[in-house]
Design a protein around this motif. Structure first.
Motif, PDB file in Angstrom:
ATOM      1  N   HIS A  89       0.824  -1.214   0.000  1.00 32.31           N
ATOM      2  CA  HIS A  89       0.000   0.000   0.000  1.00 32.31           C
ATOM      3  C   HIS A  89       0.861   1.267   0.000  1.00 32.31           C
ATOM      4  N   PHE A 124       1.309   4.290  -0.838  1.00 36.24           N
ATOM      5  CA  PHE A 124       0.549   5.440  -1.343  1.00 36.24           C
ATOM      6  C   PHE A 124       1.460   6.529  -1.880  1.00 36.24           C
ATOM      7  N   ALA A 147       2.033   5.846  -5.471  1.00 34.73           N
ATOM      8  CA  ALA A 147       0.847   5.559  -6.282  1.00 34.73           C
ATOM      9  C   ALA A 147       0.534   6.723  -7.216  1.00 34.73           C
ATOM     10  N   GLN A 150      -4.870   6.034  -7.863  1.00 38.36           N
ATOM     11  CA  GLN A 150      -4.745   5.022  -6.815  1.00 38.36           C
ATOM     12  C   GLN A 150      -4.382   5.602  -5.445  1.00 38.36           C
ATOM     13  N   GLN A 172      -4.880   3.648  -1.803  1.00 39.09           N
ATOM     14  CA  GLN A 172      -3.670   3.118  -1.158  1.00 39.09           C
ATOM     15  C   GLN A 172      -3.430   3.779   0.199  1.00 39.09           C
ATOM     16  N   ASN A 191      -5.882   2.190   2.654  1.00 38.70           N
ATOM     17  CA  ASN A 191      -5.460   0.842   3.031  1.00 38.70           C
ATOM     18  C   ASN A 191      -4.227   0.872   3.925  1.00 38.70           C
ATOM     19  N   PHE A 192      -3.294   1.763   3.638  1.00 38.63           N
ATOM     20  CA  PHE A 192      -2.114   1.914   4.492  1.00 38.63           C
ATOM     21  C   PHE A 192      -2.535   2.297   5.909  1.00 38.63           C
TER      22      PHE A 192
END
Length: 140
Positions: A95, A97, A100, A104, A108, A111-112
């Motif tokens: 993840h 980020f 990204a 995304q 991300q 989710n992180f």
């Protein structure tokens, strides 16, 4: 005495609920990886995970096995510690980020942060179980 027992039962029930709720994500993720083994293997390779063909079955075993053991309450400190380390490593490996693209980035980042929050939950669980075990004089 009854009030103390009720408080202890309530805490025990809450801890069980916390273990189950934290385990669900690992059980679902592990089973999904098993059901989509080939695609997951490709995703691991895309992420640059070395020895993906070795790491994937170990990941599935940790997610499913760790989830079941967490629910069962077996060696909670050890299982929660392993899942916390795995979850933190996953945050950075899967993840990222910061790397990204714009489409995304938000997903991300979420989710992180979800993984980081789960690690925090595991730390609270570890601390609570350790405190209870010290008070009961048991080993865990």
């Amino acid at each position: 005495m009854t009030k103390t027992m009720n408080n202890a039962q309530a805490r025990s029930g809450l801890v069980l609920a916390a273990r189950v709720l934290m385990a669900v994500i690992f059980l679902v993720a592990g089973v999904r990886k098993l059901l989509t083994y080939g695609a997951t293997l490709g995703y691991f390779a895309k992420l640059g995970i070395p020895l993906a063909d070795v790491v994937l079955p170990l990941t599935i075993a940790l997610e499913v096995g760790g989830g079941l053991l967490l629910i069962a309450g077996w060696r909670v400190r050890w299982v929660a510690s392993a899942l916390a380390l795995f979850t933190l490593a996953t945050a950075f490996a899967a993840h990222a980020f910061w790397a990204a693209d714009a489409a995304q980035f938000a997903g991300q980042l979420n989710n992180f942060l979800k993984n980081v929050a789960m690690v925090g939950g595991f730390l609270v669980l570890i601390a609570y179980v350790s405190t209870v075990e010290r008070g009961a004089g048991s080993r865990g």
